[in-house]
Write a protein that holds these residues in place. Structure first.
Motif, PDB file in Angstrom:
ATOM      1  N   ALA A 189       0.862  -1.181   0.000  1.00  0.00           N
ATOM      2  CA  ALA A 189       0.000   0.000   0.000  1.00  0.00           C
ATOM      3  C   ALA A 189       0.899   1.231   0.000  1.00  0.00           C
ATOM      4  CB  ALA A 189      -0.911   0.007   1.216  1.00  0.00           C
ATOM      5  N   LEU A 190       0.665   2.146  -0.909  1.00  0.00           N
ATOM      6  CA  LEU A 190       1.412   3.401  -0.945  1.00  0.00           C
ATOM      7  C   LEU A 190       0.683   4.414  -0.067  1.00  0.00           C
ATOM      8  CD1 LEU A 190       2.134   3.705  -4.784  1.00  0.00           C
ATOM      9  CD2 LEU A 190       3.326   2.349  -3.059  1.00  0.00           C
ATOM     10  N   VAL A 191       1.365   4.949   0.910  1.00  0.00           N
ATOM     11  CA  VAL A 191       0.750   5.882   1.864  1.00  0.00           C
ATOM     12  C   VAL A 191       1.674   7.064   2.096  1.00  0.00           C
ATOM     13  CG1 VAL A 191      -0.513   4.012   3.020  1.00  0.00           C
ATOM     14  CG2 VAL A 191       1.714   4.724   3.913  1.00  0.00           C
ATOM     15  N   GLY A 192       1.129   8.122   2.653  1.00  0.00           N
ATOM     16  CA  GLY A 192       1.940   9.277   3.011  1.00  0.00           C
ATOM     17  C   GLY A 192       2.848   8.970   4.184  1.00  0.00           C
ATOM     18  N   TRP A 193       3.838   9.818   4.362  1.00  0.00           N
ATOM     19  CA  TRP A 193       4.824   9.675   5.438  1.00  0.00           C
ATOM     20  C   TRP A 193       4.924  11.025   6.124  1.00  0.00           C
ATOM     21  CZ3 TRP A 193       5.519   4.732   4.185  1.00  0.00           C
ATOM     22  CH2 TRP A 193       6.450   3.946   4.884  1.00  0.00           C
ATOM     23  N   PRO A 194       4.055  11.345   7.059  1.00  0.00           N
ATOM     24  CA  PRO A 194       3.111  10.526   7.816  1.00  0.00           C
ATOM     25  C   PRO A 194       1.777  10.356   7.103  1.00  0.00           C
ATOM     26  CG  PRO A 194       3.019  12.761   8.605  1.00  0.00           C
ATOM     27  CD  PRO A 194       4.102  12.747   7.549  1.00  0.00           C
ATOM     28  N   THR A 195       0.906   9.529   7.690  1.00  0.00           N
ATOM     29  CA  THR A 195      -0.437   9.320   7.152  1.00  0.00           C
ATOM     30  C   THR A 195      -1.412   9.115   8.298  1.00  0.00           C
ATOM     31  OG1 THR A 195      -1.654   8.160   5.422  1.00  0.00           O
ATOM     32  CG2 THR A 195      -0.369   6.789   6.937  1.00  0.00           C
ATOM     33  N   TYR A 196      -2.675   9.006   7.965  1.00  0.00           N
ATOM     34  CA  TYR A 196      -3.729   8.838   8.973  1.00  0.00           C
ATOM     35  C   TYR A 196      -3.542   7.524   9.723  1.00  0.00           C
ATOM     36  CZ  TYR A 196      -8.484   7.825  10.669  1.00  0.00           C
ATOM     37  OH  TYR A 196      -9.564   7.475  11.435  1.00  0.00           O
ATOM     38  N   LEU A 197      -3.472   7.624  11.046  1.00  0.00           N
ATOM     39  CA  LEU A 197      -3.241   6.455  11.886  1.00  0.00           C
ATOM     40  C   LEU A 197      -4.356   5.422  11.729  1.00  0.00           C
ATOM     41  CD1 LEU A 197      -1.698   4.985  14.144  1.00  0.00           C
ATOM     42  CD2 LEU A 197      -2.904   6.435  15.788  1.00  0.00           C
ATOM     43  N   GLY A 198      -5.586   5.876  11.583  1.00  0.00           N
ATOM     44  CA  GLY A 198      -6.700   4.952  11.425  1.00  0.00           C
ATOM     45  C   GLY A 198      -6.617   4.140  10.152  1.00  0.00           C
ATOM     46  N   ALA A 199      -6.044   4.713   9.102  1.00  0.00           N
ATOM     47  CA  ALA A 199      -5.868   3.957   7.864  1.00  0.00           C
ATOM     48  C   ALA A 199      -4.852   2.849   8.068  1.00  0.00           C
ATOM     49  CB  ALA A 199      -5.432   4.886   6.737  1.00  0.00           C
ATOM     50  N   LEU A 200      -3.752   3.152   8.741  1.00  0.00           N
ATOM     51  CA  LEU A 200      -2.760   2.114   9.030  1.00  0.00           C
ATOM     52  C   LEU A 200      -3.391   1.010   9.865  1.00  0.00           C
ATOM     53  CD1 LEU A 200       0.395   4.286   9.876  1.00  0.00           C
ATOM     54  CD2 LEU A 200      -0.154   3.144   7.714  1.00  0.00           C
ATOM     55  N   GLY A 201      -4.212   1.395  10.846  1.00  0.00           N
ATOM     56  CA  GLY A 201      -4.875   0.397  11.671  1.00  0.00           C
ATOM     57  C   GLY A 201      -5.814  -0.482  10.868  1.00  0.00           C
ATOM     58  N   ALA A 202      -6.531   0.123   9.923  1.00  0.00           N
ATOM     59  CA  ALA A 202      -7.456  -0.647   9.091  1.00  0.00           C
ATOM     60  C   ALA A 202      -6.717  -1.593   8.155  1.00  0.00           C
ATOM     61  CB  ALA A 202      -8.344   0.305   8.288  1.00  0.00           C
ATOM     62  N   PHE A 203      -5.643  -1.108   7.555  1.00  0.00           N
ATOM     63  CA  PHE A 203      -4.923  -1.922   6.571  1.00  0.00           C
ATOM     64  C   PHE A 203      -4.054  -2.993   7.222  1.00  0.00           C
ATOM     65  CE2 PHE A 203      -4.851   2.247   3.930  1.00  0.00           C
ATOM     66  CZ  PHE A 203      -6.171   2.065   3.569  1.00  0.00           C
ATOM     67  N   ASN A 204      -3.555  -2.722   8.428  1.00  0.00           N
ATOM     68  CA  ASN A 204      -2.596  -3.631   9.069  1.00  0.00           C
ATOM     69  C   ASN A 204      -3.115  -5.061   9.183  1.00  0.00           C
ATOM     70  OD1 ASN A 204      -0.427  -1.915   9.448  1.00  0.00           O
ATOM     71  ND2 ASN A 204      -0.974  -1.361  11.538  1.00  0.00           N
ATOM     72  N   ASP A 233       6.640   3.296   9.470  1.00  0.00           N
ATOM     73  CA  ASP A 233       7.874   2.677   9.968  1.00  0.00           C
ATOM     74  C   ASP A 233       8.241   3.142  11.372  1.00  0.00           C
ATOM     75  OD1 ASP A 233       8.615   5.270   9.428  1.00  0.00           O
ATOM     76  OD2 ASP A 233      10.370   4.761   8.221  1.00  0.00           O
ATOM     77  N   GLY A 234       7.362   3.912  12.020  1.00  0.00           N
ATOM     78  CA  GLY A 234       7.635   4.370  13.384  1.00  0.00           C
ATOM     79  C   GLY A 234       8.638   5.487  13.484  1.00  0.00           C
ATOM     80  N   SER A 235       8.999   6.097  12.371  1.00  0.00           N
ATOM     81  CA  SER A 235       9.940   7.224  12.403  1.00  0.00           C
ATOM     82  C   SER A 235       9.188   8.490  12.818  1.00  0.00           C
ATOM     83  CB  SER A 235      10.600   7.396  11.033  1.00  0.00           C
ATOM     84  OG  SER A 235       9.633   7.625  10.023  1.00  0.00           O
ATOM     85  N   GLY A 236       9.784   9.645  12.582  1.00  0.00           N
ATOM     86  CA  GLY A 236       9.124  10.894  12.953  1.00  0.00           C
ATOM     87  C   GLY A 236       9.060  11.136  14.444  1.00  0.00           C
ATOM     88  N   ARG A 237      10.083  10.673  15.167  1.00  0.00           N
ATOM     89  CA  ARG A 237      10.050  10.810  16.628  1.00  0.00           C
ATOM     90  C   ARG A 237      10.042  12.265  17.088  1.00  0.00           C
ATOM     91  NH1 ARG A 237       8.733   5.984  18.874  1.00  0.00           N
ATOM     92  NH2 ARG A 237       9.229   7.063  20.821  1.00  0.00           N
ATOM     93  N   ASN A 238      10.504  13.155  16.245  1.00  0.00           N
ATOM     94  CA  ASN A 238      10.597  14.564  16.637  1.00  0.00           C
ATOM     95  C   ASN A 238       9.403  15.387  16.148  1.00  0.00           C
ATOM     96  OD1 ASN A 238      11.470  14.284  13.917  1.00  0.00           O
ATOM     97  ND2 ASN A 238      12.412  16.314  14.010  1.00  0.00           N
ATOM     98  N   THR A 239       8.257  14.740  15.989  1.00  0.00           N
ATOM     99  CA  THR A 239       7.075  15.445  15.513  1.00  0.00           C
ATOM    100  C   THR A 239       5.911  15.226  16.477  1.00  0.00           C
ATOM    101  OG1 THR A 239       6.391  13.546  14.165  1.00  0.00           O
ATOM    102  CG2 THR A 239       7.769  15.214  13.096  1.00  0.00           C
ATOM    103  N   LEU A 240       4.904  16.083  16.362  1.00  0.00           N
ATOM    104  CA  LEU A 240       3.693  15.923  17.159  1.00  0.00           C
ATOM    105  C   LEU A 240       2.520  16.582  16.450  1.00  0.00           C
ATOM    106  CD1 LEU A 240       3.201  18.875  18.856  1.00  0.00           C
ATOM    107  CD2 LEU A 240       5.263  18.022  19.956  1.00  0.00           C
ATOM    108  N   ARG A 241       1.324  16.091  16.768  1.00  0.00           N
ATOM    109  CA  ARG A 241       0.096  16.631  16.186  1.00  0.00           C
ATOM    110  C   ARG A 241      -0.696  17.377  17.238  1.00  0.00           C
ATOM    111  NH1 ARG A 241      -5.088  13.064  14.681  1.00  0.00           N
ATOM    112  NH2 ARG A 241      -5.482  13.598  16.874  1.00  0.00           N
ATOM    113  N   LEU A 242      -1.103  18.585  16.892  1.00  0.00           N
ATOM    114  CA  LEU A 242      -1.964  19.388  17.754  1.00  0.00           C
ATOM    115  C   LEU A 242      -3.321  19.564  17.083  1.00  0.00           C
ATOM    116  CD1 LEU A 242       0.493  22.299  18.724  1.00  0.00           C
ATOM    117  CD2 LEU A 242       0.102  20.154  19.958  1.00  0.00           C
ATOM    118  N   SER A 243      -4.386  19.341  17.841  1.00  0.00           N
ATOM    119  CA  SER A 243      -5.732  19.590  17.334  1.00  0.00           C
ATOM    120  C   SER A 243      -6.344  20.758  18.103  1.00  0.00           C
ATOM    121  CB  SER A 243      -6.614  18.353  17.506  1.00  0.00           C
ATOM    122  OG  SER A 243      -7.947  18.645  17.136  1.00  0.00           O
TER     123      SER A 243
END
Length: 406
Positions: free
Chosen positions: A121-136, A370-380
């Protein structure tokens, strides 16, 4: 005996959602939460739904609302959605629409439909967590979708084959994406269509936030752009559009939809029949009533509220974040994506923030396949007042400054 010993291998791919866990913090009144990407319940059209459910239960449709229904979904709701699709350039009929239990169910069905173990599956880096959960659950491999890079379809195809499977689809959230708040440009949307044609794969277009534009000009959906190439023939399109009422009218009623060519819809209907027969009929009737009477005015209301909160968060970030921290500037939606200096870890920062600042957010690594992006965060910013946003970002900025200064 332990039943875990006989679980299917796919069970090992299923992980708890970090966001679901963080949502439990909303019950703690002293927490300022920027974690959950959820609508503000104070903005729900409660009175409209009270009236709609009363009519559905007491009017001529009461028996229908409490009865089994067709797997495709409530016909008046599909008619309304098809008209909305036509208004944004997608030549859909009600037969091109399947009602799902939120767009999350649509993603699960599409993973089941396309992915065999080892497929890509080709996905963004990062991408929606729920999509990864659905596809996994369907045991795929992920590859980074970067439409405007120099990478060709042949490169993606070769990498998928070398990994032991085939590339099946490109998935992307196109407007004010979760988690970044970014919008995919028209050029990138066109390039995704080109790649899909070259590779002979599907495109899954996640449009959950499409209605929440505050600024700038709307960009046609990928499905609309592809339909234009096909002379208005939706049946010739490979793009599958996933929509939802969760971010506009109500997430709790679990009403979403898929818009696609009939062969895709027909196969998804079979999955729907096998999974849950149909989405809740009463909920569909109520959503159809509220959408028909109130959708446009309600969208104006929530756009105004969320625009003010976005502006408050952007102003607070500018005022309180130290040098070396950057963030996106979304034109709509519910999210801002923050990139920290490489020396900081978002998960570690969250622990400190909850203890000392009582501010919650989502560490960014959860959104990377791949679990990378350790230096990022999402704010809502969707559920906080402007005052709470200013206070919470100030506290977070002070914490990051201390962390950087050692």
């Amino acid at each position: 005996m332990s039943l875990q010993e006989i679980f299917a291998t796919r069970a090992n791919r299923m992980k708890a959602s970090e966001i679901r866990e963080l949502l439990k913090l909303l019950d703690q009144p002293d927490i300022i939460s920027f974690a959950g990407g959820i609508p503000d319940p104070d903005l729900f059209p409660k009175t409209a739904f009270q009236d709609a459910f009363a009519e559905a239960l007491n009017g001529p449709m009461a028996a229908q609302g409490l009865q089994y229904s067709t797997s495709e979904g409530h016909k008046p709701l599909r008619v309304w959605i098809a008209a909305q699709m036509q208004a944004i350039g997608i030549p859909a009929t009600p037969d091109n629409i399947l009602i799902t239990s939120g767009s999350q169910q649509a993603l699960d069905y599409l993973g089941k439909l396309f992915l065999s173990p080892g497929d890509t599956a080709l996905v963004g880096w990062p991408t929606y967590l729920g999509a990864l959960g659905a596809f996994n659950a369907y045991e795929p491999r992920y590859d980074k979708l970067d439409p405007l890079s120099n990478r060709s379809g042949a490169d993606y195809t070769a990498a998928a084959k070398e990994a032991g499977g085939a590339a099946k689809f490109a998935y992307l959230s196109v407007d004010f994406a979760n988690p970044t708040g970014a919008t995919v440009s028209r050029a990138a949307r066109e390039r995704v269509i080109d790649l899909a044609e070259e590779m002979d794969i599907a495109v899954i277009e996640d449009a959950a936030y499409q209605s929440l534009r505050f600024d700038g000009d709307a960009i046609p959906p990928i499905l609309a752009l592809e339909a234009e190439r096909r002379n208005g023939d939706l049946e010739a399109c490979r793009t599958i559009y996933c929509g939802s009422f969760s971010k506009t009218l109500s997430p709790g009623l679990r009403v979403g939809w898929v818009c696609a060519a009939m062969p895709v819809i027909s196969q998804l209907v079979l999955m729907k029949q096998a999974a849950d027969l149909h989405s809740a009929t009463l909920n569909q009737i109520a959503v159809a009533s509220v959408a028909e009477q109130h959708f446009d005015s309600h969208i104006d209301t929530i756009r105004s509220a969320y625009r003010a909160r976005r502006d408050a968060m952007l102003e607070a970030l500018q005022a309180h974040m130290p040098d070396g921290v950057s963030w996106t500037k979304p034109e709509g939606g519910m999210f801002i994506w923050v990139t920290l200096p490489d020396t900081l870890d978002g998960a570690d920062l969250l622990k400190q923030s909850l203890e000392s600042e009582r501010v919650a957010f989502v560490p960014g690594h959860a959104f990377f396949a791949d679990g990378s992006g350790r230096n990022t965060l999402r704010l809502s910013y969707s559920t906080s007042t402007e005052g709470k946003i200013a206070e919470g970002v100030e506290r977070l900025g002070q914490l990051i400054t201390r962390a950087l200064n050692g």
